[in-house]
Design a protein around this motif. Structure first.
Motif, PDB file in Angstrom:
ATOM      1  N   LEU A 145       0.860  -1.180   0.000  1.00 42.63           N
ATOM      2  CA  LEU A 145       0.000   0.000   0.000  1.00 42.63           C
ATOM      3  C   LEU A 145       0.895   1.228   0.000  1.00 42.63           C
ATOM      4  N   ASP A 146       0.938   1.938  -1.129  1.00 41.98           N
ATOM      5  CA  ASP A 146       1.845   3.075  -1.278  1.00 41.98           C
ATOM      6  C   ASP A 146       1.091   4.389  -1.134  1.00 41.98           C
ATOM      7  N   PRO A 147       1.553   5.291  -0.255  1.00 40.56           N
ATOM      8  CA  PRO A 147       0.835   6.547  -0.012  1.00 40.56           C
ATOM      9  C   PRO A 147       0.996   7.610  -1.093  1.00 40.56           C
ATOM     10  N   TYR A 148       1.907   7.434  -2.071  1.00 34.30           N
ATOM     11  CA  TYR A 148       2.090   8.501  -3.060  1.00 34.30           C
ATOM     12  C   TYR A 148       0.848   8.655  -3.939  1.00 34.30           C
ATOM     13  N   LEU A 149       0.702   9.838  -4.546  1.00 37.34           N
ATOM     14  CA  LEU A 149      -0.512  10.170  -5.286  1.00 37.34           C
ATOM     15  C   LEU A 149      -0.494   9.710  -6.744  1.00 37.34           C
ATOM     16  N   ASN A 150       0.627   9.206  -7.233  1.00 33.96           N
ATOM     17  CA  ASN A 150       0.612   8.604  -8.565  1.00 33.96           C
ATOM     18  C   ASN A 150      -0.361   7.428  -8.565  1.00 33.96           C
ATOM     19  N   VAL A 151      -1.048   7.231  -9.672  1.00 34.06           N
ATOM     20  CA  VAL A 151      -1.987   6.115  -9.755  1.00 34.06           C
ATOM     21  C   VAL A 151      -1.242   4.787  -9.655  1.00 34.06           C
ATOM     22  N   LYS A 196      -2.928  -7.750  -9.702  1.00 30.11           N
ATOM     23  CA  LYS A 196      -3.316  -6.333  -9.628  1.00 30.11           C
ATOM     24  C   LYS A 196      -3.806  -5.964  -8.243  1.00 30.11           C
ATOM     25  N   THR A 197      -4.442  -6.893  -7.590  1.00 34.44           N
ATOM     26  CA  THR A 197      -5.028  -6.628  -6.277  1.00 34.44           C
ATOM     27  C   THR A 197      -4.003  -6.686  -5.153  1.00 34.44           C
ATOM     28  N   ASP A 198      -2.705  -6.748  -5.504  1.00 33.76           N
ATOM     29  CA  ASP A 198      -1.667  -6.776  -4.479  1.00 33.76           C
ATOM     30  C   ASP A 198      -0.905  -5.467  -4.393  1.00 33.76           C
ATOM     31  N   SER A 199      -1.337  -4.457  -5.138  1.00 29.51           N
ATOM     32  CA  SER A 199      -0.642  -3.173  -5.123  1.00 29.51           C
ATOM     33  C   SER A 199      -1.654  -2.049  -5.292  1.00 29.51           C
ATOM     34  N   ILE A 200      -1.549  -1.056  -4.441  1.00 25.82           N
ATOM     35  CA  ILE A 200      -2.468   0.085  -4.506  1.00 25.82           C
ATOM     36  C   ILE A 200      -1.726   1.335  -4.061  1.00 25.82           C
ATOM     37  N   SER A 201      -2.138   2.469  -4.576  1.00 23.05           N
ATOM     38  CA  SER A 201      -1.554   3.747  -4.183  1.00 23.05           C
ATOM     39  C   SER A 201      -2.664   4.698  -3.761  1.00 23.05           C
ATOM     40  N   SER A 202      -2.278   5.786  -3.104  1.00 22.19           N
ATOM     41  CA  SER A 202      -3.268   6.812  -2.748  1.00 22.19           C
ATOM     42  C   SER A 202      -3.960   7.323  -4.002  1.00 22.19           C
ATOM     43  N   ARG A 247      -4.655   5.782  -6.783  1.00 19.32           N
ATOM     44  CA  ARG A 247      -5.685   4.839  -7.229  1.00 19.32           C
ATOM     45  C   ARG A 247      -6.882   4.857  -6.290  1.00 19.32           C
ATOM     46  N   ILE A 248      -6.613   4.929  -4.987  1.00 25.03           N
ATOM     47  CA  ILE A 248      -7.710   4.968  -4.006  1.00 25.03           C
ATOM     48  C   ILE A 248      -8.589   6.196  -4.242  1.00 25.03           C
ATOM     49  N   TYR A 249      -7.956   7.368  -4.349  1.00 19.19           N
ATOM     50  CA  TYR A 249      -8.731   8.596  -4.557  1.00 19.19           C
ATOM     51  C   TYR A 249      -9.450   8.573  -5.898  1.00 19.19           C
ATOM     52  N   MET A 250      -8.814   8.016  -6.928  1.00 17.38           N
ATOM     53  CA  MET A 250      -9.468   7.907  -8.231  1.00 17.38           C
ATOM     54  C   MET A 250     -10.725   7.041  -8.126  1.00 17.38           C
ATOM     55  N   LYS A 271      -9.820  -0.273   3.131  1.00 20.33           N
ATOM     56  CA  LYS A 271     -10.186  -1.515   3.832  1.00 20.33           C
ATOM     57  C   LYS A 271     -10.750  -2.545   2.863  1.00 20.33           C
ATOM     58  N   ASP A 272     -11.542  -2.099   1.915  1.00 17.20           N
ATOM     59  CA  ASP A 272     -12.088  -3.030   0.918  1.00 17.20           C
ATOM     60  C   ASP A 272     -10.962  -3.671   0.111  1.00 17.20           C
ATOM     61  N   PHE A 273      -9.944  -2.867  -0.205  1.00 14.00           N
ATOM     62  CA  PHE A 273      -8.802  -3.395  -0.951  1.00 14.00           C
ATOM     63  C   PHE A 273      -8.058  -4.442  -0.130  1.00 14.00           C
ATOM     64  N   ILE A 274      -7.807  -4.154   1.127  1.00 10.47           N
ATOM     65  CA  ILE A 274      -7.067  -5.077   1.994  1.00 10.47           C
ATOM     66  C   ILE A 274      -7.787  -6.420   2.098  1.00 10.47           C
ATOM     67  N   ALA A 275      -9.111  -6.386   2.102  1.00 13.09           N
ATOM     68  CA  ALA A 275      -9.895  -7.606   2.332  1.00 13.09           C
ATOM     69  C   ALA A 275     -10.032  -8.499   1.104  1.00 13.09           C
ATOM     70  N   ILE A 276      -9.620  -8.020  -0.066  1.00 12.20           N
ATOM     71  CA  ILE A 276      -9.765  -8.822  -1.284  1.00 12.20           C
ATOM     72  C   ILE A 276      -9.021 -10.144  -1.136  1.00 12.20           C
ATOM     73  N   GLY A 277      -9.708 -11.243  -1.360  1.00 14.34           N
ATOM     74  CA  GLY A 277      -9.087 -12.558  -1.335  1.00 14.34           C
ATOM     75  C   GLY A 277      -8.694 -13.056   0.038  1.00 14.34           C
ATOM     76  N   GLU A 278      -9.300 -12.519   1.089  1.00 19.70           N
ATOM     77  CA  GLU A 278      -8.890 -12.911   2.443  1.00 19.70           C
ATOM     78  C   GLU A 278      -9.223 -14.370   2.766  1.00 19.70           C
ATOM     79  N   ASP A 279     -10.111 -14.963   2.018  1.00 20.24           N
ATOM     80  CA  ASP A 279     -10.455 -16.373   2.253  1.00 20.24           C
ATOM     81  C   ASP A 279      -9.526 -17.341   1.524  1.00 20.24           C
ATOM     82  N   GLU A 280      -8.578 -16.809   0.761  1.00 17.79           N
ATOM     83  CA  GLU A 280      -7.741 -17.663  -0.079  1.00 17.79           C
ATOM     84  C   GLU A 280      -6.478 -18.155   0.615  1.00 17.79           C
TER      85      GLU A 280
END
Length: 547
Positions: free
Chosen positions: A40-46, A85-91, A93-96, A123-132
């Motif tokens: 989870l990267d806090p920078y504003l780049n997508v 794709k669901t293993d990397s996110i930035s601020s 992307r979140i704001y977008m 939080k929704d992003f973190i929970a993706i695939g939590e049952d796997e």
């Protein structure tokens, strides 16, 4: 239901959170658990796709086409779990995502705020695939105190409260500086970092402390007391001669046991570390050395070619040799003869890149390798430069070049042996692109199949004629020059399944000269070296015996 481990950092950046996360994932696997790692990267780049390598190092590409942080490369190399794709996110992307939902009316006219809308998206992003999986490891980029990281820290605080007690723990990585003048290891920066973390509602269960040497018991007890963790949960992360010693070193320090204790898992399964013991043995007991020149344009920052450097190390391990990599600035060859700079190397590698700067030097490096029978591996742009070199100097196409360079200059200067890729097939869909499209995420990205020519050198290297590799490019060798180039001796030994896109070229009369349009380094692992790097280093080893 997965157990969650949140990894944060403090004091200074670049302490090795990604490596610590990857090593912990490997240790949990050694105990029989399944894992997945996220960044989870806090920078504003997508995403990092349009960032300069000097800013952020290399861009790691996943099978499903995500451009991600280089730490995902560590995750894959240490665990063997393909990133998604669901293993990397930035601020960014979140704001977008939040703003796109607001524009669609998904929030039913409510005022959009960081809490709850941005934090809920995280939080929704973190929970993706939590049952796997059994364990989900989530690394938060940056350091505690960074203003852009606050929504992520708040989100993981809320997430841990939403889950049943004991399902989430926090691991905090800090620095223990050694003051040489006083001969002291200072704990105060770590104390302040933990204080900052606690002020936003997060209390670490485990402290991982980077230091030049072991942590004395006195300092360990002090950290445990003032940071409110158990003494056995204060883990020393000492400097290592190779990153592949990290799993064994962290196990010796008790990191994996501390994690299982924090989750109250008892009795803990015994670990099988034989794989990592073999990796360590191959690195520390090499039976020779080969010198490989990487001729690139981002040589001032080694992280720009992180996966390539690691893949060469893996190839060395497979051949029981140490690979000594030297970085050669391609621009030197714009004005100087490459011979004096390259004559001492056993192999030459030209990596990918963007833009015209340094390309003439890369072309000269390919020419030197061809003419002097030096093993050569060209990756992405490195393949394109090898094709241009062959076109100019062997096939008689004097003005050969790339459409990329013409676009950059704003005028036509070359015969475009390499052209802008405007359409290709992905699965059952046709993808179309224009030169003026946005730069982010518009390349041919992710995993694609290729068909190799039976009997070719590259088919022998792979041991098969059907492969699947990861791509990241928007320019491609023009198939209309194939006949002319093959008459000159450059064989197109790998093609896309529809026969339209060249994937691999090789000189049939050269000991080892292969160019690939994809990025094989992204799939190499210490316990499973990529076939191309394994055989490239073997060829370098043979070359070293001839020098």
């Amino acid at each position: 239901m997965a157990r969650f481990i949140f990894i944060t950092g403090g004091v200074v950046s670049s302490l090795g959170k990604g490596l610590a996360s990857a090593a912990l994932g490997a240790l949990l696997q050694a105990r029989g658990y399944s894992v997945r790692l996220r960044k989870l990267d806090p920078y504003l780049n997508v995403d990092p796709g349009t960032m300069s390598p000097f800013e952020h190092g290399e861009v790691f590409v996943t099978d499903d086409g995500a451009e991600t942080d280089l730490d995902l490369g560590h995750y894959e190399r240490f665990t063997g779990v393909p990133a998604r794709k669901t293993d990397s996110i930035s601020s960014g992307r979140i704001y977008m995502n939040v703003l796109e939902k607001e524009r669609r009316g998904d929030y039913l006219g409510k005022t959009i705020q960081v809490i709850p809308h941005v934090t809920n998206e995280i939080k929704d992003f973190i929970a993706i695939g939590e049952d796997e999986v059994d364990f989900m490891l989530c690394e938060i980029g940056g350091t505690v105190g960074d203003i852009e990281g606050l929504p992520f820290f708040e989100a993981i605080r809320q997430f841990s409260q939403d889950k049943p007690r004991g399902q989430c723990i926090f691991m905090h990585l800090t620095l223990l500086p050694y003051i040489k003048a006083s001969g002291e290891l200072k704990t105060k920066p770590t104390q302040h970092s933990v204080k900052e973390l606690r002020s936003i509602g997060l209390a670490p269960d485990i402290l991982v402390c980077r230091s030049e040497g072991p942590i004395p018991e006195k300092e360990r007890a002090k950290l445990a007391l003032f940071c409110n963790v158990r003494p056995e949960a204060v883990i020393a992360a000492q400097d290592l001669s190779t990153i592949y010693d990290a799993p064994l070193a962290y196990h010796k320090e008790g990191l994996d046991q501390a994690v299982l204790d924090a989750f109250q898992i008892s009795p803990a399964p015994k670990p099988d570390l034989s794989k990592w013991e073999d990796v360590s043995d191959r690195i520390h007991h090499a039976e020779g050395e080969v010198k490989v020149a990487i001729v690139g344009k981002y040589t001032q920052l080694e992280d720009a070619y992180k996966s390539i450097a690691e893949a060469l190390t893996h190839g060395g391990m497979a051949n029981r040799v140490r690979v000594k990599v030297e970085w050669v600035d391609a621009e030197i060859f714009d004005t100087e003869d490459p011979g004096p700079h390259l004559e001492g190397f056993h192999a030459i590698l030209v990596p990918g890149g963007f833009g015209e700067r340094g390309t003439e030097g890369k072309i000269k490096a390919a020419q030197y390798a061809r003419e002097h029978q030096v093993p050569y591996l060209g990756i992405c742009l490195g393949m394109q430069m090898a094709v241009i070199e062959a076109a100019r100097n062997v096939a008689g196409i004097a003005g050969a070049g790339s459409e990329e360079f013409d676009h950059e200059a704003g005028k036509k200067r070359f015969e475009p042996v390499v052209y802008h890729l405007k359409e290709w097939v992905q699965g059952n869909a046709k993808i179309e692109r224009k030169v003026g499209d946005d730069k982010g995420g518009t390349m041919r990205l992710g995993s694609y199949n290729a068909v190799l020519t039976e009997g070719s050198k590259v088919a022998k290297v792979y041991g098969t004629c059907e492969i699947e590799e990861r791509h990241r490019h928007r320019y491609e060798v023009d198939i209309k020059y194939r006949e002319q180039l093959e008459k000159a001796g450059l064989k197109f030994s790998g093609m896309s399944p529809d026969g339209r896109l060249p994937e691999i070229v090789e000189w049939a009369d050269h000991p080892w000269f292969i160019g690939v349009q994809y990025h094989p380094e992204l799939k190499s692992k210490p316990f499973d070296p990529h076939p191309l790097f394994k055989d490239f280093v073997r060829a370098a080893k043979e070359s070293s015996r001839l020098v």
